[in-house]
Design a protein around this motif. Structure first.
Motif, PDB file in Angstrom:
ATOM      1  N   ILE A  29      36.463  45.721  39.346  1.00  0.00           N
ATOM      2  CA  ILE A  29      37.577  45.157  40.108  1.00  0.00           C
ATOM      3  C   ILE A  29      38.908  45.297  39.375  1.00  0.00           C
ATOM      4  O   ILE A  29      39.939  45.560  39.989  1.00  0.00           O
ATOM      5  CB  ILE A  29      37.301  43.674  40.467  1.00  0.00           C
ATOM      6  CG1 ILE A  29      38.388  43.157  41.433  1.00  0.00           C
ATOM      7  CG2 ILE A  29      37.214  42.806  39.222  1.00  0.00           C
ATOM      8  CD1 ILE A  29      38.085  41.798  42.015  1.00  0.00           C
TER       9      ILE A  29
ATOM     10  N   TYR B 273      34.111  41.068  47.335  1.00  0.00           N
ATOM     11  CA  TYR B 273      34.984  41.857  46.461  1.00  0.00           C
ATOM     12  C   TYR B 273      35.117  41.257  45.060  1.00  0.00           C
ATOM     13  O   TYR B 273      35.243  41.973  44.075  1.00  0.00           O
ATOM     14  CB  TYR B 273      36.358  41.986  47.129  1.00  0.00           C
ATOM     15  CG  TYR B 273      37.387  42.794  46.374  1.00  0.00           C
ATOM     16  CD1 TYR B 273      37.102  44.084  45.928  1.00  0.00           C
ATOM     17  CD2 TYR B 273      38.658  42.271  46.140  1.00  0.00           C
ATOM     18  CE1 TYR B 273      38.060  44.825  45.252  1.00  0.00           C
ATOM     19  CE2 TYR B 273      39.622  43.009  45.465  1.00  0.00           C
ATOM     20  CZ  TYR B 273      39.315  44.290  45.021  1.00  0.00           C
ATOM     21  OH  TYR B 273      40.271  45.022  44.353  1.00  0.00           O
TER      22      TYR B 273
ATOM     23  N   SER C 260      32.974  40.115  43.201  1.00  0.00           N
ATOM     24  CA  SER C 260      31.858  40.455  42.323  1.00  0.00           C
ATOM     25  C   SER C 260      31.803  41.944  41.980  1.00  0.00           C
ATOM     26  O   SER C 260      30.883  42.391  41.294  1.00  0.00           O
ATOM     27  CB  SER C 260      30.535  40.038  42.971  1.00  0.00           C
ATOM     28  OG  SER C 260      30.317  40.755  44.188  1.00  0.00           O
ATOM     29  N   PHE C 261      32.791  42.724  42.443  1.00  0.00           N
ATOM     30  CA  PHE C 261      32.813  44.149  42.125  1.00  0.00           C
ATOM     31  C   PHE C 261      32.883  44.342  40.611  1.00  0.00           C
ATOM     32  O   PHE C 261      33.674  43.686  39.922  1.00  0.00           O
ATOM     33  CB  PHE C 261      34.024  44.827  42.782  1.00  0.00           C
ATOM     34  CG  PHE C 261      33.816  45.170  44.231  1.00  0.00           C
ATOM     35  CD1 PHE C 261      32.907  44.480  45.016  1.00  0.00           C
ATOM     36  CD2 PHE C 261      34.548  46.188  44.828  1.00  0.00           C
ATOM     37  CE1 PHE C 261      32.728  44.791  46.352  1.00  0.00           C
ATOM     38  CE2 PHE C 261      34.380  46.501  46.164  1.00  0.00           C
ATOM     39  CZ  PHE C 261      33.475  45.799  46.929  1.00  0.00           C
ATOM     40  N   ARG C 262      32.086  45.269  40.123  1.00  0.00           N
ATOM     41  CA  ARG C 262      32.006  45.498  38.673  1.00  0.00           C
ATOM     42  C   ARG C 262      33.328  46.022  38.110  1.00  0.00           C
ATOM     43  O   ARG C 262      33.733  45.649  37.008  1.00  0.00           O
ATOM     44  CB  ARG C 262      30.881  46.485  38.376  1.00  0.00           C
ATOM     45  CG  ARG C 262      30.658  46.738  36.903  1.00  0.00           C
ATOM     46  CD  ARG C 262      29.488  47.677  36.709  1.00  0.00           C
ATOM     47  NE  ARG C 262      29.289  47.990  35.308  1.00  0.00           N
ATOM     48  CZ  ARG C 262      28.371  48.834  34.855  1.00  0.00           C
ATOM     49  NH1 ARG C 262      27.558  49.453  35.729  1.00  0.00           N
ATOM     50  NH2 ARG C 262      28.260  49.083  33.569  1.00  0.00           N
TER      51      ARG C 262
END
Length: 361
Positions: A231, A225, A227-229
């Protein structure tokens, strides 16, 4: 470069919020905490704190599972993190309890004194009191009421541990199955009827609800999570959804387990200036604060007739100080061995014990 985040601060905040909520019943106050008053009892600080603990735990423990070499390595790290601090607080309780003991039975002749450590260190079927200790307190004789969550936490560790034997895709299916099963159980049983049961002294309602928060965090750990673009946007919109759902609806457990993990883990993965340095500067005090807070508050109420504000103001800094000592004297030192082979350590201990015995003889 050391990766920084807000998780230590969040856990510290959650531990303090538990003490804030406990100040009301332990002081004899019949009302809710501030959040409870605002939400008309729909939420309290301790509810958010405990669920937040389980969300963060699920997220971080799953990542620890992925880094573990095997099942033994995984549990070795869990044991080192959980039991040494607990063992010390239980021993200190037994040693210091005579100062608040009132009973015609001599303290050392009280059988419950000897079972207190054994029952509680095993985590399940806890013994909350020793007859004669805190019997006159306004709340009652419970010495450490906060321990109840630890058996549920450890149960989550056990359930999660079985995923170590599977590859990534099957890990995901296992997590998803546990999460969906929990949703099914909540929706069809707990929200529609009063049906519940106990599993080795574990209440199925708590086990399912806390498990949903735990495995909700684990699922975000599986998907990396952090590394979610988008976030930041996810955190923003999940925060709005939380506000709206809590404002207009009540006791929506399903919506909480679906939304709260995105918000709490998103905040935790941020590296806010100053806040993200709490763990580096002071250590991870949250566990120590959590396990010392309740007995500290009970002790203060035994000696002084505090109101809720007085108890809150005094117990928070004292618990933080003991949490600091617990981390730096016990927990941190023990965690140095988390990369060691437990079987080698046991063999070394046995060898030294036998050598010592031969020298004595």
């Amino acid at each position: 470069m050391i990766k920084t985040n807000n998780f230590d601060f969040l856990r510290l905040l959650f531990a303090i919020l538990v003490i804030v909520t406990h100040s009301h019943p332990l002081s004899g106050d019949k009302g809710w905490d501030l959040l409870g008053e605002i939400s008309n009892g729909n939420l309290q600080f301790s509810y958010i704190a405990v669920k937040g603990f389980f969300i963060i735990s699920g997220y971080l423990i799953f990542q620890s599972l992925l880094r573990s070499k095997n099942w033994i390595d995984y549990f070795w790290k869990r044991v080192l993190r959980l039991f040494p601090g607990l063992f010390v607080v239980l021993c200190l309780t037994i040693l210091l309890a005579p100062f608040v003991y009132e009973s015609p039975i001599f303290y050392l002749e009280n059988r419950k004194v000897y079972t207190y450590l054994i029952r509680n260190i095993t985590l399940f079927k806890l013994q909350y009191s020793i007859p004669g200790v805190f019997d006159s307190n306004v709340y009652g004789s419970a010495i450490n009421g906060s321990l109840w969550t630890i058996c549920y936490e450890f149960s989550m560790y056990v359930l999660l541990s079985f995923l170590i034997f599977f590859r990534a895709k099957r890990m995901f299916l296992g997590l998803l199955l546990l999460f969906v099963y929990g949703l099914f159980f909540i929706f069809y049983f707990f929200l529609s009827t009063d049906f519940y049961f106990h599993i080795y002294d574990l209440n199925s309602t708590y086990l399912t609800e806390l498990g949903l928060f735990f495995f909700g965090g684990s699922l975000l750990g599986f998907f990396n999570y952090h590394s979610f673009r988008f976030i930041n946007r996810i955190v923003f919109f999940s925060g709005i959804l939380i506000f709206v759902s809590e404002l207009f609806f009540q006791n929506l457990v399903v919506s909480r387990v679906l939304i709260w993990p995105f918000f709490i883990i998103g905040i935790g993965e941020k590296a806010t200036p100053l806040i993200s340095q709490v763990g580096t500067r002071f250590g991870d005090l949250s566990y120590g604060i959590y396990i010392y807070g309740f007995p500290i508050q009970q002790t203060l109420m035994y000696f002084f007739d505090f109101n809720v504000i007085e108890l809150m103001v005094l117990s928070v800094p004292i618990s933080m100080f003991l949490g600091y000592l617990s981390w730096h004297i016990v927990e941190k030192k023990v965690l140095r061995y988390k990369k060691a082979d437990p079987l080698c350590l046991i063999k070394l201990f046995v060898d030294k014990s036998l050598k010592y015995k031969r020298n004595v003889i």
